[in-house]
Write an enzyme that holds these catalytic residues in place. Structure first.
Site, mmCIF file in Angstrom:
data_model
loop_
_atom_site.group_PDB
_atom_site.id
_atom_site.type_symbol
_atom_site.label_atom_id
_atom_site.label_comp_id
_atom_site.label_asym_id
_atom_site.label_seq_id
_atom_site.Cartn_x
_atom_site.Cartn_y
_atom_site.Cartn_z
ATOM 1 N N ASP A 6 4.603 16.186 -11.997
ATOM 2 C CA ASP A 6 6.028 16.305 -11.729
ATOM 3 C C ASP A 6 6.792 16.110 -13.034
ATOM 4 O O ASP A 6 6.211 15.756 -14.061
ATOM 5 C CB ASP A 6 6.477 15.330 -10.644
ATOM 6 C CG ASP A 6 6.209 13.876 -11.007
ATOM 7 O OD1 ASP A 6 5.902 13.597 -12.175
ATOM 8 O OD2 ASP A 6 6.309 13.021 -10.112
ATOM 9 N N ASP B 252 2.677 16.479 -1.288
ATOM 10 C CA ASP B 252 2.124 15.308 -1.966
ATOM 11 C C ASP B 252 2.883 14.083 -1.497
ATOM 12 O O ASP B 252 4.035 14.183 -1.057
ATOM 13 C CB ASP B 252 2.275 15.427 -3.488
ATOM 14 C CG ASP B 252 3.661 14.981 -3.944
ATOM 15 O OD1 ASP B 252 3.778 13.841 -4.436
ATOM 16 O OD2 ASP B 252 4.629 15.745 -3.772
ATOM 17 N N CYS C 42 -13.832 9.786 13.232
ATOM 18 C CA CYS C 42 -13.825 10.150 11.813
ATOM 19 C C CYS C 42 -15.231 10.029 11.236
ATOM 20 O O CYS C 42 -15.969 9.086 11.560
ATOM 21 C CB CYS C 42 -12.864 9.232 11.048
ATOM 22 S SG CYS C 42 -12.777 9.568 9.275
ATOM 23 N N CYS D 36 -15.788 10.006 7.819
ATOM 24 C CA CYS D 36 -15.693 9.688 6.391
ATOM 25 C C CYS D 36 -16.676 8.579 6.032
ATOM 26 O O CYS D 36 -17.242 7.909 6.907
ATOM 27 C CB CYS D 36 -14.260 9.288 6.024
ATOM 28 S SG CYS D 36 -13.792 7.598 6.466
ATOM 29 N N CYS E 124 -15.821 5.167 7.629
ATOM 30 C CA CYS E 124 -16.060 5.047 9.068
ATOM 31 C C CYS E 124 -17.544 5.144 9.422
ATOM 32 O O CYS E 124 -17.976 4.617 10.454
ATOM 33 C CB CYS E 124 -15.250 6.108 9.815
ATOM 34 S SG CYS E 124 -13.468 5.785 9.768
ATOM 35 N N HIS F 265 -10.477 6.285 3.488
ATOM 36 C CA HIS F 265 -10.289 6.792 4.855
ATOM 37 C C HIS F 265 -8.980 7.551 5.007
ATOM 38 O O HIS F 265 -8.955 8.651 5.578
ATOM 39 C CB HIS F 265 -10.331 5.643 5.866
ATOM 40 C CG HIS F 265 -9.852 6.063 7.215
ATOM 41 N ND1 HIS F 265 -10.631 6.778 8.097
ATOM 42 C CD2 HIS F 265 -8.623 5.947 7.808
ATOM 43 C CE1 HIS F 265 -9.933 7.064 9.184
ATOM 44 N NE2 HIS F 265 -8.705 6.573 9.034
#
Length: 378
Positions: free
Chosen positions: A93, A267, A305, A307, A310, A336
């Site tokens: 940015d 974002d 989930c 991931c 998890c 996560h």
């Protein structure tokens, strides 16, 4: 041109776009959520972990990297990609939002903005030309034009002056940009909640033919229905063949609502920030794992989930780590949350391709609890 956009499919149900953005460091599918790595790092995450969870692009912050370590050091290291060992795409940015949000003492002039360093208090000056030089030195794939970030709410007269200044600054950014073949520069549409000013800003900036456009000045305190209304009349003003980026948005509902309104890129620091407070995004809504009721809960954060967090760690263990201020606990909740949003955007893309994003939104909002009275949002 450094950045190009490929529109592949438009959802018949909602008008949402599935596409690809092509950059010097690879292509990524859209709509896409970009994790924020303010100081050339996504807090507590390694680049390898980000790659493993499927993040093709991250965002870094011009203002903060200018202050430390300094763009000259990053340039000497070979640019931001080499400096932080990241092979994917990077967006920086302009630093404008930080100048306007972190400094109480600032003076806006036509030349640029005088303000104080939020760390040391020393006087600093940032202009469109300087913001471009810093970003050229950082070497990100996508750069943002330096704009004025007005507060919400703002009077129409103030906002009109701000929009006109942002347009003039955008022209100066284009002129100062030294690496257009390596780095794509996006313009930023401003105008607050005023449709006539958004239209004016869009006309000004699209006439300059930037390779992409951001919608700025949202997610700054306005109600979500106002943000959606602004997107309803703003995104149709933007070119179909350029990527559209909604700045600073990262709650699950707003990612879906933004995608439905033709946004391609998002974002936000939200998923990483709340993770460090022990707050997790799950398929059934918000879960604050530090709460006492999870002390003996040996289930994963989210049973739906897959991931790394998890699959391997329980709520009880993560609660213990977070309560004890152990960094590993913050790493697990951050992993996560980022994985959750990246997977959500994958589901959004699939729903767009199958022309059912409206149905997906209804199902997700129902399961997530957004339709309930007094629903807890982020």
């Amino acid at each position: 041109m450094a950045i190009t956009y490929e529109l592949i499919h438009t959802c018949k149900q909602t008008g949402a776009r599935y596409g690809k953005v092509h950059t010097p460091h690879g292509s990524f599918e859209t709509p896409m959520f970009m994790p924020v790595g303010t100081l050339a790092t996504v807090k507590t995450m390694s680049p390898e972990e980000l790659e493993r969870m499927g993040a093709p692009i991250i965002l870094s912050n011009t203002y903060h990297l200018w202050l430390r370590p300094g763009e000259d050091i990053v340039k000497e290291a070979g640019g931001l990609h080499k400096f932080m060992n990241w092979d994917g795409s990077i967006l920086t940015d302009s630093g404008g939002f930080q100048v306007f949000s972190l400094s109480d003492l600032r003076q806006i002039e036509e030349e640029g903005v005088h303000f104080r360093n939020h760390i040391s208090g020393e006087k600093l000056f940032l202009s469109p030309e300087k913001a471009m030089r810093i970003q050229n030195d950082l070497g990100a794939d996508i750069m943002m034009a330096f704009d004025e970030c007005p507060p919400y709410p703002a009077e129409h007269k103030y906002m009109k002056d701000s929009v006109e200044r942002t347009s003039r600054w955008a022209e100066r950014c284009l002129e100062a940009h030294q690496r257009p073949q390596d780095q794509g520069l996006f313009g930023i549409i401003q105008g607050g909640e005023y449709e006539d000013l958004r239209r004016q800003s869009a006309q000004d900036l699209t006439s300059m033919d930037f390779p992409g456009y951001a919608v700025g000045g949202l997610s700054v305190g306005e109600p979500k229905d106002v943000m959606n209304r602004v997107l309803d009349f703003t995104t149709p003003l933007l070119p179909n063949d350029k990527p559209r980026y909604l700045m600073g948005v990262g709650s699950p509902d707003s990612l879906i609502d933004g995608s439905m309104r033709g946004i391609d890129m998002f974002d936000c620091v939200l998923p990483t920030r709340i993770a460090r407070n022990g707050t997790c995004m799950t398929s059934n809504g918000r879960l604050v794992v530090r709460n006492a009721k999870f002390a003996r809960d040996f289930r994963p954060i989210d049973e739906n989930c897959d991931c790394h967090t998890c699959r391997n760690y329980s709520r009880a263990y993560i609660r213990h780590l977070v309560k004890a201020n152990e960094t590993f606990g913050f790493r697990l909740t951050t992993y996560h949350n980022l994985y959750f949003l990246l997977k959500l955007m994958g589901q959004v893309r699939e729903a767009i391709k199958e022309d059912r994003l409206g149905d997906f939104r209804d199902e997700f909002f129902e399961q997530y609890g957004f339709n309930k009275p007094n629903a807890k949002n982020f």
